[in-house]
Design a protein around this motif. Sequence first.
Motif, short mmCIF file in Angstrom:
data_model
loop_
_atom_site.label_atom_id
_atom_site.label_comp_id
_atom_site.label_asym_id
_atom_site.label_seq_id
_atom_site.Cartn_x
_atom_site.Cartn_y
_atom_site.Cartn_z
N GLN A 20 0.58 -1.13 0.15
CA GLN A 20 -0.08 0.05 0.02
C GLN A 20 0.72 1.18 0.10
O GLN A 20 0.55 2.08 -0.67
N TYR A 21 1.79 1.28 0.92
CA TYR A 21 2.77 2.45 0.88
C TYR A 21 3.75 2.37 -0.47
O TYR A 21 3.99 3.65 -0.86
N ALA A 22 3.95 1.53 -0.81
CA ALA A 22 4.63 1.45 -2.28
C ALA A 22 3.79 2.09 -3.11
O ALA A 22 4.33 2.90 -4.25
N ALA A 23 2.53 1.74 -3.33
CA ALA A 23 1.64 2.00 -4.25
C ALA A 23 1.26 3.62 -4.22
O ALA A 23 1.16 4.30 -5.30
N GLU A 24 1.58 4.19 -3.17
CA GLU A 24 1.43 5.53 -2.70
C GLU A 24 2.77 6.48 -2.97
O GLU A 24 2.72 7.56 -2.95
N GLY A 25 3.69 5.63 -3.41
CA GLY A 25 4.90 6.27 -3.83
C GLY A 25 6.08 6.49 -2.74
O GLY A 25 7.04 7.21 -3.01
N HIS A 26 5.66 5.69 -1.75
CA HIS A 26 6.72 5.91 -0.47
C HIS A 26 7.82 5.02 -0.70
O HIS A 26 7.65 4.06 -1.24
N THR A 27 9.01 5.49 -0.37
CA THR A 27 10.44 4.42 -0.31
C THR A 27 10.25 3.63 0.63
O THR A 27 9.32 3.91 1.66
N ALA A 28 10.90 2.63 0.94
CA ALA A 28 11.33 1.55 1.99
C ALA A 28 11.52 2.50 3.09
O ALA A 28 10.83 2.11 4.20
N GLU A 29 12.27 3.47 2.94
CA GLU A 29 12.76 4.15 4.17
C GLU A 29 11.65 5.02 4.73
O GLU A 29 11.65 4.95 5.83
N GLN A 30 10.91 5.72 3.86
CA GLN A 30 9.92 6.49 4.17
C GLN A 30 8.64 5.75 4.89
O GLN A 30 8.12 6.07 5.84
N THR A 31 8.50 4.30 4.45
CA THR A 31 7.47 3.58 5.01
C THR A 31 7.86 3.06 6.47
O THR A 31 7.24 3.05 7.21
N ALA A 32 9.28 2.79 6.47
CA ALA A 32 9.86 2.25 7.83
C ALA A 32 9.43 3.17 8.89
O ALA A 32 9.03 2.93 9.81
N ARG A 33 9.82 4.50 8.43
CA ARG A 33 9.77 5.84 9.46
C ARG A 33 8.26 5.83 9.87
O ARG A 33 7.92 5.84 11.03
N ARG A 34 7.23 5.68 8.92
CA ARG A 34 5.77 5.86 9.13
C ARG A 34 5.43 4.75 10.05
O ARG A 34 4.41 4.89 10.98
N LEU A 35 5.86 3.52 9.66
CA LEU A 35 5.23 2.42 10.60
C LEU A 35 6.40 1.89 11.96
O LEU A 35 5.91 1.27 12.74
N ARG A 36 7.26 3.04 11.87
CA ARG A 36 8.28 2.72 12.83
C ARG A 36 8.78 1.38 13.20
O ARG A 36 8.85 0.59 14.27
N ILE A 37 9.25 0.79 11.84
CA ILE A 37 9.85 -0.37 11.86
C ILE A 37 11.03 -0.20 11.00
O ILE A 37 11.52 0.88 10.54
N SER A 38 12.03 -1.19 11.00
CA SER A 38 13.28 -0.98 10.26
C SER A 38 13.09 -1.05 8.88
O SER A 38 12.04 -1.73 8.34
N ARG A 39 13.97 -0.42 7.90
CA ARG A 39 13.81 -0.60 6.63
C ARG A 39 14.08 -1.84 6.12
O ARG A 39 13.35 -2.40 5.26
#
Length: 101
Positions: A20-39
């Motif tokens: 879902q985050y990838a579909a929204e254009g987020h990088t793995a790094e951005q997704t990790a920050r939003r979800l508070r998990i590691s890249r």
Amino acid sequence: MTLTARPGQPLTAVEVEALQYAAEGHTAEQTARRLRISRAAVLDRTAAARTKLQARSTTHAVVLAYRTGQLDLDGQPAQLVQVRALVEQLHAVTDPSRSAA
């Protein structure tokens, strides 16, 4: 996670979330920050999704998950635009003659 993923298995909720985050254009790094998990955890989730969907890339996984009804983007116009852009990118990679138009 990717060690236990097998082609044809349904996606888990965390794999769908990563796509879902990838579909929204987020990088793995951005997704990790939003979800508070590691890249690495984000990359592991998308790799598992790619394996299960037999996708060649994360973009391809987003398209396949959407087409198979595992990724719900209905009612999310901005996300649908992103998916359409990802589909066009996929077409350009798999069929270069389409990108010339």
